[in-house]
Design a protein around this motif. Sequence first.
Motif, PDB file in Angstrom:
ATOM      1  N   ASN A  53       0.830  -1.209   0.000  1.00  0.00           N
ATOM      2  CA  ASN A  53       0.000   0.000   0.000  1.00  0.00           C
ATOM      3  C   ASN A  53       0.865   1.259   0.000  1.00  0.00           C
ATOM      4  O   ASN A  53       0.533   2.253  -0.648  1.00  0.00           O
ATOM      5  CB  ASN A  53      -0.929   0.034   1.211  1.00  0.00           C
ATOM      6  CG  ASN A  53      -2.073  -0.936   1.112  1.00  0.00           C
ATOM      7  OD1 ASN A  53      -2.302  -1.556   0.088  1.00  0.00           O
ATOM      8  ND2 ASN A  53      -2.793  -1.096   2.212  1.00  0.00           N
ATOM      9  N   ALA A  54       1.969   1.211   0.718  1.00  0.00           N
ATOM     10  CA  ALA A  54       2.862   2.367   0.797  1.00  0.00           C
ATOM     11  C   ALA A  54       3.496   2.674  -0.558  1.00  0.00           C
ATOM     12  O   ALA A  54       3.823   3.827  -0.850  1.00  0.00           O
ATOM     13  CB  ALA A  54       3.938   2.131   1.843  1.00  0.00           C
ATOM     14  N   GLN A  55       3.629   1.647  -1.383  1.00  0.00           N
ATOM     15  CA  GLN A  55       4.215   1.813  -2.714  1.00  0.00           C
ATOM     16  C   GLN A  55       3.148   2.012  -3.785  1.00  0.00           C
ATOM     17  O   GLN A  55       3.473   2.150  -4.967  1.00  0.00           O
ATOM     18  CB  GLN A  55       5.056   0.570  -3.062  1.00  0.00           C
ATOM     19  CG  GLN A  55       6.151   0.254  -2.069  1.00  0.00           C
ATOM     20  CD  GLN A  55       7.120   1.407  -1.906  1.00  0.00           C
ATOM     21  OE1 GLN A  55       7.566   1.988  -2.893  1.00  0.00           O
ATOM     22  NE2 GLN A  55       7.437   1.750  -0.678  1.00  0.00           N
ATOM     23  N   SER A  67       0.859   4.694   4.068  1.00  0.00           N
ATOM     24  CA  SER A  67       1.916   4.025   4.820  1.00  0.00           C
ATOM     25  C   SER A  67       1.433   3.720   6.225  1.00  0.00           C
ATOM     26  O   SER A  67       0.917   4.607   6.915  1.00  0.00           O
ATOM     27  CB  SER A  67       3.159   4.922   4.903  1.00  0.00           C
ATOM     28  OG  SER A  67       3.671   5.183   3.621  1.00  0.00           O
ATOM     29  N   THR A  68       1.609   2.476   6.638  1.00  0.00           N
ATOM     30  CA  THR A  68       1.242   2.055   7.980  1.00  0.00           C
ATOM     31  C   THR A  68       2.515   1.844   8.792  1.00  0.00           C
ATOM     32  O   THR A  68       3.503   1.319   8.288  1.00  0.00           O
ATOM     33  CB  THR A  68       0.420   0.752   7.945  1.00  0.00           C
ATOM     34  OG1 THR A  68      -0.791   0.995   7.208  1.00  0.00           O
ATOM     35  CG2 THR A  68       0.061   0.271   9.341  1.00  0.00           C
ATOM     36  N   PHE A  69       2.444   2.275  10.042  1.00  0.00           N
ATOM     37  CA  PHE A  69       3.543   2.083  10.987  1.00  0.00           C
ATOM     38  C   PHE A  69       2.981   1.567  12.291  1.00  0.00           C
ATOM     39  O   PHE A  69       1.834   1.856  12.642  1.00  0.00           O
ATOM     40  CB  PHE A  69       4.277   3.409  11.250  1.00  0.00           C
ATOM     41  CG  PHE A  69       4.878   4.020  10.028  1.00  0.00           C
ATOM     42  CD1 PHE A  69       6.154   3.663   9.621  1.00  0.00           C
ATOM     43  CD2 PHE A  69       4.172   4.942   9.271  1.00  0.00           C
ATOM     44  CE1 PHE A  69       6.713   4.225   8.474  1.00  0.00           C
ATOM     45  CE2 PHE A  69       4.718   5.503   8.137  1.00  0.00           C
ATOM     46  CZ  PHE A  69       6.000   5.138   7.742  1.00  0.00           C
ATOM     47  N   TRP A  70       3.783   0.819  13.002  1.00  0.00           N
ATOM     48  CA  TRP A  70       3.418   0.373  14.342  1.00  0.00           C
ATOM     49  C   TRP A  70       4.314   1.088  15.343  1.00  0.00           C
ATOM     50  O   TRP A  70       5.530   1.188  15.134  1.00  0.00           O
ATOM     51  CB  TRP A  70       3.598  -1.135  14.476  1.00  0.00           C
ATOM     52  CG  TRP A  70       2.700  -1.925  13.568  1.00  0.00           C
ATOM     53  CD1 TRP A  70       1.504  -1.539  13.028  1.00  0.00           C
ATOM     54  CD2 TRP A  70       2.933  -3.248  13.092  1.00  0.00           C
ATOM     55  NE1 TRP A  70       0.984  -2.540  12.247  1.00  0.00           N
ATOM     56  CE2 TRP A  70       1.837  -3.608  12.262  1.00  0.00           C
ATOM     57  CE3 TRP A  70       3.955  -4.170  13.276  1.00  0.00           C
ATOM     58  CZ2 TRP A  70       1.738  -4.843  11.646  1.00  0.00           C
ATOM     59  CZ3 TRP A  70       3.856  -5.401  12.651  1.00  0.00           C
ATOM     60  CH2 TRP A  70       2.754  -5.733  11.854  1.00  0.00           C
ATOM     61  N   LEU A  71       3.715   1.578  16.418  1.00  0.00           N
ATOM     62  CA  LEU A  71       4.483   2.165  17.511  1.00  0.00           C
ATOM     63  C   LEU A  71       4.910   1.024  18.418  1.00  0.00           C
ATOM     64  O   LEU A  71       4.071   0.279  18.928  1.00  0.00           O
ATOM     65  CB  LEU A  71       3.646   3.171  18.296  1.00  0.00           C
ATOM     66  CG  LEU A  71       4.390   3.838  19.454  1.00  0.00           C
ATOM     67  CD1 LEU A  71       5.454   4.813  18.917  1.00  0.00           C
ATOM     68  CD2 LEU A  71       3.414   4.559  20.372  1.00  0.00           C
ATOM     69  N   ALA A  82      -0.842   1.922  16.292  1.00  0.00           N
ATOM     70  CA  ALA A  82      -0.736   1.847  14.838  1.00  0.00           C
ATOM     71  C   ALA A  82      -1.135   3.203  14.280  1.00  0.00           C
ATOM     72  O   ALA A  82      -1.994   3.901  14.838  1.00  0.00           O
ATOM     73  CB  ALA A  82      -1.631   0.754  14.280  1.00  0.00           C
ATOM     74  N   VAL A  83      -0.477   3.552  13.181  1.00  0.00           N
ATOM     75  CA  VAL A  83      -0.780   4.806  12.498  1.00  0.00           C
ATOM     76  C   VAL A  83      -0.802   4.535  11.000  1.00  0.00           C
ATOM     77  O   VAL A  83      -0.060   3.691  10.504  1.00  0.00           O
ATOM     78  CB  VAL A  83       0.254   5.901  12.862  1.00  0.00           C
ATOM     79  CG1 VAL A  83       1.643   5.529  12.427  1.00  0.00           C
ATOM     80  CG2 VAL A  83      -0.124   7.246  12.283  1.00  0.00           C
ATOM     81  N   ASN A  84      -1.691   5.234  10.318  1.00  0.00           N
ATOM     82  CA  ASN A  84      -1.796   5.102   8.873  1.00  0.00           C
ATOM     83  C   ASN A  84      -1.736   6.507   8.285  1.00  0.00           C
ATOM     84  O   ASN A  84      -2.503   7.384   8.680  1.00  0.00           O
ATOM     85  CB  ASN A  84      -3.102   4.402   8.494  1.00  0.00           C
ATOM     86  CG  ASN A  84      -3.218   4.159   7.016  1.00  0.00           C
ATOM     87  OD1 ASN A  84      -3.988   4.813   6.346  1.00  0.00           O
ATOM     88  ND2 ASN A  84      -2.450   3.212   6.509  1.00  0.00           N
ATOM     89  N   LEU A 122       4.297  12.638  12.201  1.00  0.00           N
ATOM     90  CA  LEU A 122       4.462  13.881  11.451  1.00  0.00           C
ATOM     91  C   LEU A 122       5.819  13.917  10.746  1.00  0.00           C
ATOM     92  O   LEU A 122       5.930  14.405   9.618  1.00  0.00           O
ATOM     93  CB  LEU A 122       4.292  15.092  12.374  1.00  0.00           C
ATOM     94  CG  LEU A 122       2.877  15.264  12.943  1.00  0.00           C
ATOM     95  CD1 LEU A 122       2.861  16.357  14.002  1.00  0.00           C
ATOM     96  CD2 LEU A 122       1.863  15.533  11.849  1.00  0.00           C
ATOM     97  N   LYS A 123       6.835  13.363  11.388  1.00  0.00           N
ATOM     98  CA  LYS A 123       8.149  13.262  10.733  1.00  0.00           C
ATOM     99  C   LYS A 123       8.067  12.355   9.506  1.00  0.00           C
ATOM    100  O   LYS A 123       8.653  12.645   8.465  1.00  0.00           O
ATOM    101  CB  LYS A 123       9.199  12.736  11.711  1.00  0.00           C
ATOM    102  CG  LYS A 123       9.593  13.724  12.771  1.00  0.00           C
ATOM    103  CD  LYS A 123      10.620  13.136  13.722  1.00  0.00           C
ATOM    104  CE  LYS A 123      10.948  14.120  14.819  1.00  0.00           C
ATOM    105  NZ  LYS A 123      11.897  13.563  15.793  1.00  0.00           N
ATOM    106  N   GLU A 124       7.344  11.249   9.641  1.00  0.00           N
ATOM    107  CA  GLU A 124       7.163  10.346   8.496  1.00  0.00           C
ATOM    108  C   GLU A 124       6.389  11.043   7.381  1.00  0.00           C
ATOM    109  O   GLU A 124       6.726  10.891   6.209  1.00  0.00           O
ATOM    110  CB  GLU A 124       6.443   9.064   8.926  1.00  0.00           C
ATOM    111  CG  GLU A 124       7.236   8.178   9.854  1.00  0.00           C
ATOM    112  CD  GLU A 124       8.455   7.546   9.209  1.00  0.00           C
ATOM    113  OE1 GLU A 124       8.555   7.497   7.967  1.00  0.00           O
ATOM    114  OE2 GLU A 124       9.332   7.095   9.972  1.00  0.00           O
TER     115      GLU A 124
END
Length: 174
Positions: A53-55, A67-71, A82-84, A122-124
């Motif tokens: 999905n990020a690509q 883009s999904t990230f896990w804290l 989780a953040v999207n 926010l940095k991402e």
Amino acid sequence: MAKLQLITPNVAYEQDYKAFYQDWQDSGRAIIPSVAKDLPADFAGYVQRLNDNAQGIGLEEGIVPNSTFWLVNEENNEVLGAVNIRHQLTPYLERVGGHIGFGLRPTARGKGYAKTMLALSLKEAKSLELEKVLITCDVDNVTSEKTILKNGGRRSTDEQTEEGIIVHRFWIDL
């Protein structure tokens, strides 16, 4: 405070992610962000889909690259949130969804993790070359509103309504 980092989804965190998911299930609350709402039978396939999905690979019609990230707490590999991050806005996302959706597992709340998670997000978003981001929350989600404001959010005066719920909109310049 724990040492926190955002990571891209990784199969090495399967058990930790399942514990994150179970915590949400046990709470009876809706899982946020929506990319985390279902625990797939094929975890490796799920991780691959999130990373695709990020690509922008294999997206369904109407879905933007995201883009999904896990804290993760680096001390014990616990998945806390989780953040999207949507790379662009559709008319719907412009109205009520925004660029960033984030959620903490219920047992991790009240410890300052949400503020850190959003700051890292926010940095991402900036690394994705976004200049400003829209973040939304339901009118009764006071905790999320405070988190957004602590990270520089400016509340827009044009509230929206989705399924009878008032949605507050916040812009953050990157």
